[in-house]
Design a protein around this motif. Structure first.
Motif, PDB file in Angstrom:
ATOM      1  N   MET A  79      41.947  42.466  47.693  1.00 52.89           N
ATOM      2  CA  MET A  79      41.130  43.236  49.167  1.00 52.89           C
ATOM      3  C   MET A  79      40.487  41.586  49.675  1.00 52.89           C
ATOM      4  N   GLY A  80      40.839  41.009  50.854  1.00 50.21           N
ATOM      5  CA  GLY A  80      40.627  39.963  52.252  1.00 50.21           C
ATOM      6  C   GLY A  80      39.195  40.733  52.421  1.00 50.21           C
ATOM      7  N   GLY A  81      38.170  39.480  52.823  1.00 47.69           N
ATOM      8  CA  GLY A  81      36.752  39.152  53.526  1.00 47.69           C
ATOM      9  C   GLY A  81      35.307  39.220  52.572  1.00 47.69           C
ATOM     10  N   PRO A  82      34.161  39.752  53.311  1.00 44.71           N
ATOM     11  CA  PRO A  82      33.348  38.807  52.306  1.00 44.71           C
ATOM     12  C   PRO A  82      32.869  40.554  51.621  1.00 44.71           C
ATOM     13  N   LEU A  83      33.076  41.388  51.804  1.00 47.02           N
ATOM     14  CA  LEU A  83      32.626  42.753  51.215  1.00 47.02           C
ATOM     15  C   LEU A  83      33.468  42.220  50.063  1.00 47.02           C
ATOM     16  N   TRP A  84      34.110  42.186  49.789  1.00 50.58           N
ATOM     17  CA  TRP A  84      35.324  41.891  48.101  1.00 50.58           C
ATOM     18  C   TRP A  84      34.933  40.996  47.440  1.00 50.58           C
ATOM     19  N   ALA A  85      34.404  39.801  47.986  1.00 49.98           N
ATOM     20  CA  ALA A  85      34.293  38.335  47.579  1.00 49.98           C
ATOM     21  C   ALA A  85      34.175  38.134  46.242  1.00 49.98           C
ATOM     22  N   GLY A  86      32.968  39.126  46.283  1.00 51.93           N
ATOM     23  CA  GLY A  86      32.427  38.942  44.441  1.00 51.93           C
ATOM     24  C   GLY A  86      33.213  40.099  43.939  1.00 51.93           C
ATOM     25  N   ARG A  87      33.868  40.788  44.311  1.00 50.39           N
ATOM     26  CA  ARG A  87      34.499  41.856  43.340  1.00 50.39           C
ATOM     27  C   ARG A  87      35.610  41.658  42.961  1.00 50.39           C
ATOM     28  N   ASP A  88      36.351  41.904  41.269  1.00 46.00           N
ATOM     29  CA  ASP A  88      37.550  41.957  40.850  1.00 46.00           C
ATOM     30  C   ASP A  88      38.119  42.952  40.236  1.00 46.00           C
ATOM     31  N   LYS A 114      42.143  45.903  37.349  1.00 40.99           N
ATOM     32  CA  LYS A 114      42.191  45.737  38.588  1.00 40.99           C
ATOM     33  C   LYS A 114      41.892  46.647  39.657  1.00 40.99           C
ATOM     34  N   LEU A 115      42.436  47.740  39.832  1.00 40.45           N
ATOM     35  CA  LEU A 115      43.346  48.444  40.706  1.00 40.45           C
ATOM     36  C   LEU A 115      42.172  49.042  41.080  1.00 40.45           C
ATOM     37  N   MET A 116      42.016  49.241  42.481  1.00 40.39           N
ATOM     38  CA  MET A 116      40.715  50.423  42.993  1.00 40.39           C
ATOM     39  C   MET A 116      41.236  52.092  42.333  1.00 40.39           C
TER      40      MET A 116
END
Length: 167
Positions: free
Chosen positions: A38-47, A149-151
């Motif tokens: 997922m793109g954008g700052p809300l997902w940047a640090g989340r794997d 990895k998946l939601m």
């Protein structure tokens, strides 16, 4: 006494394609799936939990399968593969959104992805709009890695694919 008539709440709908490829020998054990981070700052640090099946919303003028193909192209910048589309069913999210996914066998080089973008205010309440990729990268994963990895709400689609391939 007359009551007011209320219309049923219309929940959003989303559709996507889960691309898979098989290693020589076939079977569910030799499968990899393509997921997008997922793109954008809300997902940047989340794997873990930050990866998803390429999908997006659609309205009543479009069929779910057509929407899934369109969204694949919009999010990856690449055409969806031709071939047999295997229905993986639907999942109702806690938000009420109904997600429908198909699996299709194919192969693509993640380096060829040209992501679609979205605009949002960032930082919040700053009044400044920024453009971000819908997916900032895509990668192939084994089923075991994909589960991590998946939601969480999308894991049933992976499980359904593996069941279909094992039969």
């Amino acid at each position: 006494m007359y009551g007011t008539v209320t219309q049923p709440k219309r929940y959003k709908q989303s559709a996507g394609l889960l691309l898979f490829r098989r290693e020589a020998g076939g079977g569910a054990g030799g499968v990899e799936v393509l997921l997008g981070h997922m793109g954008g700052p809300l997902w940047a640090g989340r794997d873990a939990g930050g990866w998803a099946i390429p999908k997006g919303e659609y309205g009543p003028e479009e069929t779910p399968r057509d929407a899934a193909r369109r969204e694949f192209t919009e999010e990856l910048g690449l055409p969806p593969p031709e071939g047999e589309y295997l229905p993986l069913g639907e999942v109702r999210l806690s938000s009420g959104k109904l997600v429908t996914v198909w699996a299709v066998e194919g192969d693509l080089d993640p380096a060829l992805m040209v992501p679609g973008t979205f605009t949002m205010e960032w930082p919040p309440h700053s009044g400044t709009e920024h453009e971000f990729p819908e997916l900032d990268r895509v990668a192939w994963f084994s089923p075991a890695m994909a589960r991590n990895k998946l939601m969480v709400a999308q894991i049933p689609f992976l499980e359904r694919l593996l069941t279909l391939l094992a039969d």
